[in-house]
Scaffold this active site. Structure first.
Site, PDB file in Angstrom:
ATOM      1  CG  HIS A 150      24.880  32.075  48.366  1.00 55.90           C
ATOM      2  ND1 HIS A 150      24.726  32.010  46.992  1.00 55.90           N
ATOM      3  CD2 HIS A 150      23.749  32.640  48.828  1.00 55.90           C
ATOM      4  CE1 HIS A 150      23.561  32.500  46.653  1.00 55.90           C
ATOM      5  NE2 HIS A 150      22.935  32.902  47.749  1.00 55.90           N
TER       6      HIS A 150
ATOM      7  CD  GLU B  77      17.750  35.919  50.956  1.00 56.01           C
ATOM      8  OE1 GLU B  77      17.390  36.750  51.834  1.00 56.01           O
ATOM      9  OE2 GLU B  77      18.623  36.143  50.100  1.00 56.01           O
TER      10      GLU B  77
END
Length: 216
Positions: free
Chosen positions: A12, A85
């Site tokens: 990201h 994550e």
């Protein structure tokens, strides 16, 4: 034998928490202005690729990045929580300095990359995290034989993919970059992942992207 699947894996774009070395984990933090710019640049860089599918972590910072990448191709983003994550429990929301000061024993195990260490408060250990990511990517890639698939996720996910593709152990010191919106290329076959290219950030025009070490 199944035809290989090409994979482009993208971390990201930048968030304010990346910039302040505050650990995000699975907290839902949006991109900052620089991160939105990085995502647009990544989308432009990949606009001519023959993308068959885009999968993304459902966390905002990954999803917003995926939107910029998917837009030129007219494909819907498919969310997958397995691309999130690593869960960091009580580490989440703290800066690296906070963790070292407030949870020194846990910080030491984290820094040593102890594969059995789970951050206090519901964190994942590296073995569980690795299994989650590798199994998810294998399953997603197997859906698209002969195609190009984009996966948008997080620094920790990129690290797992690099290690899997290069057959490096979880505890091996990291020598590779995991910059925001860097373009990473892999090949998946039934035998696993192979590295094709890593950390291409030419689309950022020399603007330094924070490495994963800044914050996950």
């Amino acid at each position: 034998m199944q035809t290989p699947t090409r994979i482009i894996a993208v971390r990201h774009g930048e968030t304010d928490w990346n910039a302040s070395t505050r650990l995000q984990g699975q907290l839902d933090i949006e991109l900052n202005a620089k991160g939105r710019w990085q995502a647009q640049r990544a989308g432009r860089a990949l606009a001519r690729e023959d993308v068959g599918a885009v999968y993304s972590s459902d966390l905002a910072r990954a999803w917003q990045t995926a939107e910029a990448i998917a837009a030129p191709h007219g494909v819907d983003i498919q969310p997958d929580q397995r691309l999130r994550e690593r869960a960091f429990g009580e580490f989440e929301g703290r800066t690296f300095a906070d963790i070292e000061r407030e949870l020194p024993d846990a910080a030491l195990l984290w820094r040593r990359r102890d594969p059995d260490f789970s951050p206090p408060g519901g964190g994942e250990n590296l073995l569980v995290f690795q299994a989650r990511v590798v199994e998810a990517v294998a399953e997603l890639a197997a859906r698209h034989p002969g195609e190009l698939v984009v996966l948008v996720a997080h620094g920790g996910v990129m690290d797992v993919l690099y290690r899997a593709a290069t057959r490096q152990e979880l505890q091996a010191p990291r020598t590779w970059q995991l910059g925001n919106t860097s373009i990473n290329r892999l090949l998946w076959t039934e035998q696993g992942l192979t590295l094709v290219g890593w950390a291409d950030d030419g689309h950022l025009e020399g603007d330094d992207a924070l490495d994963e070490a800044a914050a996950a």
